[in-house]
Scaffold this motif. Structure first.
Motif, PDB file in Angstrom:
ATOM      1  N   ASN B  56      33.424   5.339 -40.249  1.00  0.00           N
ATOM      2  CA  ASN B  56      32.111   5.068 -39.674  1.00  0.00           C
ATOM      3  C   ASN B  56      31.076   4.909 -40.772  1.00  0.00           C
ATOM      4  OD1 ASN B  56      33.600   7.159 -37.625  1.00  0.00           O
ATOM      5  ND2 ASN B  56      32.501   5.547 -36.576  1.00  0.00           N
ATOM      6  N   CYS B  57      30.189   3.948 -40.591  1.00  0.00           N
ATOM      7  CA  CYS B  57      29.076   3.744 -41.514  1.00  0.00           C
ATOM      8  C   CYS B  57      28.264   5.041 -41.599  1.00  0.00           C
ATOM      9  CB  CYS B  57      28.206   2.592 -41.005  1.00  0.00           C
ATOM     10  SG  CYS B  57      26.662   2.399 -41.916  1.00  0.00           S
ATOM     11  N   GLU B  58      27.921   5.428 -42.809  1.00  0.00           N
ATOM     12  CA  GLU B  58      27.207   6.701 -42.978  1.00  0.00           C
ATOM     13  C   GLU B  58      25.821   6.672 -42.358  1.00  0.00           C
ATOM     14  OE1 GLU B  58      27.066   7.918 -47.033  1.00  0.00           O
ATOM     15  OE2 GLU B  58      29.211   8.363 -47.122  1.00  0.00           O
ATOM     16  N   GLN B  59      25.267   5.473 -42.210  1.00  0.00           N
ATOM     17  CA  GLN B  59      23.899   5.400 -41.709  1.00  0.00           C
ATOM     18  C   GLN B  59      23.839   5.097 -40.205  1.00  0.00           C
ATOM     19  OE1 GLN B  59      20.857   3.510 -44.244  1.00  0.00           O
ATOM     20  NE2 GLN B  59      20.293   2.336 -42.423  1.00  0.00           N
ATOM     21  N   CYS B  60      24.692   4.148 -39.729  1.00  0.00           N
ATOM     22  CA  CYS B  60      24.566   3.741 -38.322  1.00  0.00           C
ATOM     23  C   CYS B  60      25.793   4.095 -37.488  1.00  0.00           C
ATOM     24  CB  CYS B  60      24.307   2.241 -38.222  1.00  0.00           C
ATOM     25  SG  CYS B  60      25.769   1.230 -38.503  1.00  0.00           S
ATOM     26  N   ARG B  61      26.855   4.602 -38.114  1.00  0.00           N
ATOM     27  CA  ARG B  61      28.073   5.048 -37.437  1.00  0.00           C
ATOM     28  C   ARG B  61      28.969   3.927 -36.905  1.00  0.00           C
ATOM     29  NH1 ARG B  61      28.157   8.953 -33.183  1.00  0.00           N
ATOM     30  NH2 ARG B  61      29.620  10.300 -34.255  1.00  0.00           N
ATOM     31  N   THR B  62      28.622   2.662 -37.100  1.00  0.00           N
ATOM     32  CA  THR B  62      29.536   1.618 -36.625  1.00  0.00           C
ATOM     33  C   THR B  62      30.774   1.613 -37.508  1.00  0.00           C
ATOM     34  OG1 THR B  62      29.608  -0.622 -35.742  1.00  0.00           O
ATOM     35  CG2 THR B  62      28.810  -0.403 -37.999  1.00  0.00           C
ATOM     36  N   PHE B  63      31.815   0.908 -37.067  1.00  0.00           N
ATOM     37  CA  PHE B  63      33.045   0.853 -37.859  1.00  0.00           C
ATOM     38  C   PHE B  63      32.845   0.005 -39.103  1.00  0.00           C
ATOM     39  CE2 PHE B  63      35.369   1.483 -33.667  1.00  0.00           C
ATOM     40  CZ  PHE B  63      35.672   2.799 -33.934  1.00  0.00           C
ATOM     41  N   LEU B  68      28.593   1.994 -46.365  1.00  0.00           N
ATOM     42  CA  LEU B  68      27.561   1.456 -45.484  1.00  0.00           C
ATOM     43  C   LEU B  68      28.041   0.118 -44.945  1.00  0.00           C
ATOM     44  CD1 LEU B  68      24.159   2.040 -47.352  1.00  0.00           C
ATOM     45  CD2 LEU B  68      25.121   3.339 -45.439  1.00  0.00           C
ATOM     46  N   CYS B  69      27.778  -0.168 -43.684  1.00  0.00           N
ATOM     47  CA  CYS B  69      28.183  -1.445 -43.104  1.00  0.00           C
ATOM     48  C   CYS B  69      27.295  -2.565 -43.670  1.00  0.00           C
ATOM     49  CB  CYS B  69      28.086  -1.399 -41.588  1.00  0.00           C
ATOM     50  SG  CYS B  69      26.401  -1.426 -40.966  1.00  0.00           S
ATOM     51  N   ASN B  70      27.723  -3.799 -43.464  1.00  0.00           N
ATOM     52  CA  ASN B  70      26.979  -4.962 -43.950  1.00  0.00           C
ATOM     53  C   ASN B  70      25.525  -4.961 -43.510  1.00  0.00           C
ATOM     54  OD1 ASN B  70      29.197  -5.986 -45.108  1.00  0.00           O
ATOM     55  ND2 ASN B  70      29.489  -7.695 -43.682  1.00  0.00           N
ATOM     56  N   LEU B  71      25.306  -4.536 -42.269  1.00  0.00           N
ATOM     57  CA  LEU B  71      23.947  -4.603 -41.728  1.00  0.00           C
ATOM     58  C   LEU B  71      23.058  -3.554 -42.380  1.00  0.00           C
ATOM     59  CD1 LEU B  71      24.892  -5.204 -37.989  1.00  0.00           C
ATOM     60  CD2 LEU B  71      23.994  -6.876 -39.619  1.00  0.00           C
ATOM     61  N   CYS B  72      23.592  -2.334 -42.545  1.00  0.00           N
ATOM     62  CA  CYS B  72      22.795  -1.284 -43.178  1.00  0.00           C
ATOM     63  C   CYS B  72      22.568  -1.593 -44.651  1.00  0.00           C
ATOM     64  CB  CYS B  72      23.490   0.064 -43.033  1.00  0.00           C
ATOM     65  SG  CYS B  72      23.456   0.688 -41.348  1.00  0.00           S
ATOM     66  N   ASN B  73      23.491  -2.366 -45.240  1.00  0.00           N
ATOM     67  CA  ASN B  73      23.418  -2.704 -46.651  1.00  0.00           C
ATOM     68  C   ASN B  73      22.440  -3.843 -46.936  1.00  0.00           C
ATOM     69  OD1 ASN B  73      24.353  -1.749 -49.013  1.00  0.00           O
ATOM     70  ND2 ASN B  73      26.495  -2.264 -48.623  1.00  0.00           N
TER      71      ASN B  73
HETATM   72 ZN   LIG Z   1      25.650   0.741 -40.757  1.00  0.00          ZN
END
Ligand SMILES: [Zn+2]
Ligand SMILES: [Zn+2]
Lengths: 199, 199
Positions: B56-63, B68-73
């Motif tokens: 899970n993304c550390e910030q938004c929890r998505t897979f 960090l996921c692409n969006l949070c990055n």
């Molecule tokens: Zn994220």
């Protein structure tokens, strides 16, 4: 585009399954990630094992991880001196479920289809010819599908058997038990009439 | 019973997929063995990679397979100062496909469900609370499902936001565009009436 390369790869990979489109592939991917990673890892391993280790039985050509499948390895099966010819391993399963047939099988893995370049050797008839010559066989039961190609294949094999003076029979085609006449296609009805017997 | 342990294992393993019963599992197994061993090996590898590396993304929890996921990055996403709260990673995909929303997400991976032991921490609200405190956020958009649990979860989060004086909004529920009134369920129609606007 899920923004995760590994998720995108898994969604794409699921689409190799019959009947699985983009939407189902996505549902399967997220369902496993969310709820069943253990099951997914088992599936990964089972796929690998099956694809790497399953070959064709040397005698009947059905799928098996051994040199000979369980049925060919069973001496009581050969004693019956009957070979049932089918197009696919699933046909073997279907016939075995009836527990009616006690002989061995020969699985063509297809049917003759000259326009697709599928001739006698492509469906293993060279191997079958050897069995007809070497084994003691009383009857060859032709259980190919009642399609044009299945009938042509059955006919071809019956000619092979004739050379060895082996009796050939064809499984009966007609109205399925419990089937209603009005829903049966014309071809099946034609078979049912031409195959009628005294009552 | 296919008379091959590896085939039986693969048929059983396929049943872990949503919507796949005994008959589909058998069809998938034989289809891959007969026609697409390469695709099956790719699926095996993709399953393994995804299950082992996706967290899970550390910030938004998505897979994501990254921290960090692409969006949070993506720094331009944070600049919008909007967080959209959804229940699942698939909801993120659905919203991203509209290209309407330019902020970041927070994925609950479920919803509050006290009788199942799913409280605020189980859906990551401790992590969300940190973001509400630390990040500069102008608006929290509640896009949980319009179910009893989704509404209760939205209400709970709106209370959290109130403490930090952050504006919260709820996505509109009503008749789907192109939907015909007579086929819409009563609950949706009720939402559509109570959410009506000047014409
Ligand atoms: Zn994220
Ligand atoms: Zn065999």
């Amino acid at each position: 585009m899920s923004h995760s390369p590994l998720i995108d790869e898994l969604i794409t990979a699921f689409k190799c399954l019959p009947g699985v489109g983009a939407k189902s592939a996505q549902r399967m991917t997220f369902n496993l990630l969310e709820r069943n990673r253990g099951g997914a890892l088992k599936l990964s391993q089972a796929l690998h094992n099956a694809m790497e280790h399953i070959n064709n039985c040397e005698q009947c050509r059905t799928f098996t991880e051994a040199q000979l499948c369980n049925l060919c390895n069973n001496p009581s099966r050969a004693e019956s001196q009957q070979i049932c010819i089918v197009e696919s391993p699933q046909d073997v399963l279907a016939i075995e479920q009836t527990s009616q047939f006690k002989g061995t099988y020969f699985v063509l893995m297809g049917h003759l289809s000259p326009i697709d370049g599928i001739g006698p050797n492509e469906i293993g008839l060279d191997i079958l010819a050897q069995r007809l010559q070497q084994d003691k066989i009383e009857e060859v039961i032709l259980a190919t599908n009642p399609t044009v190609e299945g009938e042509a294949t059955a006919h071809y094999i019956s000619q092979m058997c004739k050379k060895h003076s082996i009796r050939t029979t064809r499984i009966a085609h007609g109205v399925p038990v419990g089937g209603e006449l009005e829903y049966i296609d014309g071809n099946t009805l034609t078979h049912a009439f031409s195959g009628r017997r005294e009552f």
